[in-house]
Design a protein around this motif. Structure first.
Motif, PDB file in Angstrom:
ATOM      1  N   UNK A 192       0.864  -1.029   0.124  1.00  0.00           N
ATOM      2  CA  UNK A 192      -0.045   0.098  -0.231  1.00  0.00           C
ATOM      3  C   UNK A 192       0.862   1.058  -0.119  1.00  0.00           C
ATOM      4  N   UNK A 193       0.349   2.158  -0.577  1.00  0.00           N
ATOM      5  CA  UNK A 193       0.960   3.671  -0.686  1.00  0.00           C
ATOM      6  C   UNK A 193       0.067   4.691   0.460  1.00  0.00           C
ATOM      7  N   UNK A 215       1.007   9.652  10.503  1.00  0.00           N
ATOM      8  CA  UNK A 215       1.172   8.135  11.130  1.00  0.00           C
ATOM      9  C   UNK A 215       0.199   7.196  10.871  1.00  0.00           C
ATOM     10  N   UNK A 216       0.482   5.968  10.928  1.00  0.00           N
ATOM     11  CA  UNK A 216      -0.372   5.029  10.525  1.00  0.00           C
ATOM     12  C   UNK A 216      -0.636   4.048  11.533  1.00  0.00           C
ATOM     13  N   UNK A 217      -1.805   3.508  11.997  1.00  0.00           N
ATOM     14  CA  UNK A 217      -2.182   2.651  13.082  1.00  0.00           C
ATOM     15  C   UNK A 217      -2.800   1.540  12.645  1.00  0.00           C
ATOM     16  N   UNK A 225       6.934  -2.619   5.039  1.00  0.00           N
ATOM     17  CA  UNK A 225       7.828  -2.838   6.356  1.00  0.00           C
ATOM     18  C   UNK A 225       8.071  -1.593   6.996  1.00  0.00           C
ATOM     19  N   UNK A 226       8.185  -1.412   8.332  1.00  0.00           N
ATOM     20  CA  UNK A 226       8.451  -0.648   9.470  1.00  0.00           C
ATOM     21  C   UNK A 226       7.688   0.757   9.063  1.00  0.00           C
ATOM     22  N   UNK A 227       6.409   0.499   8.783  1.00  0.00           N
ATOM     23  CA  UNK A 227       5.422   1.442   8.443  1.00  0.00           C
ATOM     24  C   UNK A 227       4.332   1.899   9.192  1.00  0.00           C
ATOM     25  N   UNK A 228       4.182   0.885  10.269  1.00  0.00           N
ATOM     26  CA  UNK A 228       3.077   1.021  11.305  1.00  0.00           C
ATOM     27  C   UNK A 228       3.686   1.617  12.563  1.00  0.00           C
ATOM     28  N   UNK A 229       2.881   2.702  13.282  1.00  0.00           N
ATOM     29  CA  UNK A 229       3.322   2.995  14.514  1.00  0.00           C
ATOM     30  C   UNK A 229       2.882   2.254  15.708  1.00  0.00           C
ATOM     31  N   UNK A 230       1.793   1.789  15.496  1.00  0.00           N
ATOM     32  CA  UNK A 230       1.011   0.940  16.814  1.00  0.00           C
ATOM     33  C   UNK A 230       0.086  -0.229  16.135  1.00  0.00           C
ATOM     34  N   UNK A 231      -0.092  -1.266  16.855  1.00  0.00           N
ATOM     35  CA  UNK A 231      -0.932  -2.457  16.217  1.00  0.00           C
ATOM     36  C   UNK A 231      -2.164  -2.571  17.502  1.00  0.00           C
ATOM     37  N   UNK A 232      -3.373  -2.948  17.074  1.00  0.00           N
ATOM     38  CA  UNK A 232      -4.349  -3.115  18.209  1.00  0.00           C
ATOM     39  C   UNK A 232      -4.858  -4.555  18.164  1.00  0.00           C
ATOM     40  N   UNK A 236       7.356   0.146  13.391  1.00  0.00           N
ATOM     41  CA  UNK A 236       8.685   0.944  13.274  1.00  0.00           C
ATOM     42  C   UNK A 236       9.338   0.843  14.675  1.00  0.00           C
ATOM     43  N   UNK A 237      10.502   1.179  14.842  1.00  0.00           N
ATOM     44  CA  UNK A 237      11.324   0.962  16.173  1.00  0.00           C
ATOM     45  C   UNK A 237      10.735   1.711  17.336  1.00  0.00           C
ATOM     46  N   UNK A 238      10.289   1.183  18.308  1.00  0.00           N
ATOM     47  CA  UNK A 238       9.597   1.828  19.440  1.00  0.00           C
ATOM     48  C   UNK A 238       8.220   1.715  19.250  1.00  0.00           C
TER      49      UNK A 238
END
Length: 222
Positions: A40-41, A51-53, A117-124, A155-157
């Protein structure tokens, strides 16, 4: 139990097609499908670089819609396998005119085909099926296989936030995240005492009304 297909489902899905991303079904075998990347773009999808969650297993969308309302400068992707269910979530979001949420119609195993890869800030992960029998362990959303994919998305963190009413499933998840390199914290007491921000899901509201315990964790990728 098999869920009966809703009346006029195709027409309803068409009316919210701007909110639902239907995953390609050209390759049935998931191992082969994820090799054929169709990433996805997000800028094209949402029209911004916010940011994307990601919520996996969004149900009727109550949680992700409330998050989107509270955080207009965050974009949300919400995954749901069942068309019967995802159509209701999309109708709700469209009725509110939300521009920062999209719904993906697929199973979690197919997400590596689409999520960069490394494109998501948080996952629920909210009240996902616990699959209590040992033989079904690989179907849990916190099995080793899927946790490895979360590590690739985040993403890291970045963090995975999980809530459940099932204590054995919670214990299993806590151990799995810790074993897979996450810094994991049990925040059940904080959630239950109202000591941290918490958006309730439909299931959570029902469980709390019945006096049931809610178990919650935060797993941070370090």
């Amino acid at each position: 139990m098999r869920i009966r297909r809703k009346k006029h489902l195709e027409e309803r899905l068409l009316l919210v097609s701007d909110y639902i991303i239907v995953a390609d079904r050209d390759i049935a075998n998931v191992k082969e499908a994820v090799k054929d990347k169709r990433l996805y773009d997000y800028k094209e999808m949402f029209g911004n670089e916010n940011p994307v969650e990601l919520e996996i297993g969004c149900g009727k969308g109550g949680f992700v819609i409330e998050k989107a309302k509270r955080n207009p400068k965050v974009n949300y992707l919400a995954v749901e396998l069942l068309e019967n269910i995802i159509v209701m979530a999309a109708e709700h979001a469209k009725g509110l005119g939300l521009k920062n949420v999209k719904f993906i119609n697929c199973g979690a195993d197919y997400l590596p085909r689409y999520i960069p890869e490394k494109s998501i800030d948080n996952i629920y992960l909210n009240f996902s099926p616990p699959y209590p029998q040992k033989v079904h362990e690989r179907r849990r959303l916190t099995c080793d296989r899927l946790i490895e994919t979360y590590k690739r998305y985040l993403k890291h963190g970045g963090c995975v936030y999980q809530k459940t009413d099932d204590k054995p499933f919670f214990d299993f998840s806590f151990e799995k995240f810790a074993a897979n390199g996450f810094e994991t914290e049990d925040v059940s007491n904080k959630i239950n005492k109202g000591e941290m921000d918490n958006v309730q899901t439909e299931y959570e509201s029902k469980f709390r009304a019945l006096g049931m315990n809610i178990y919650a964790l935060i797993a941070k990728l370090v």
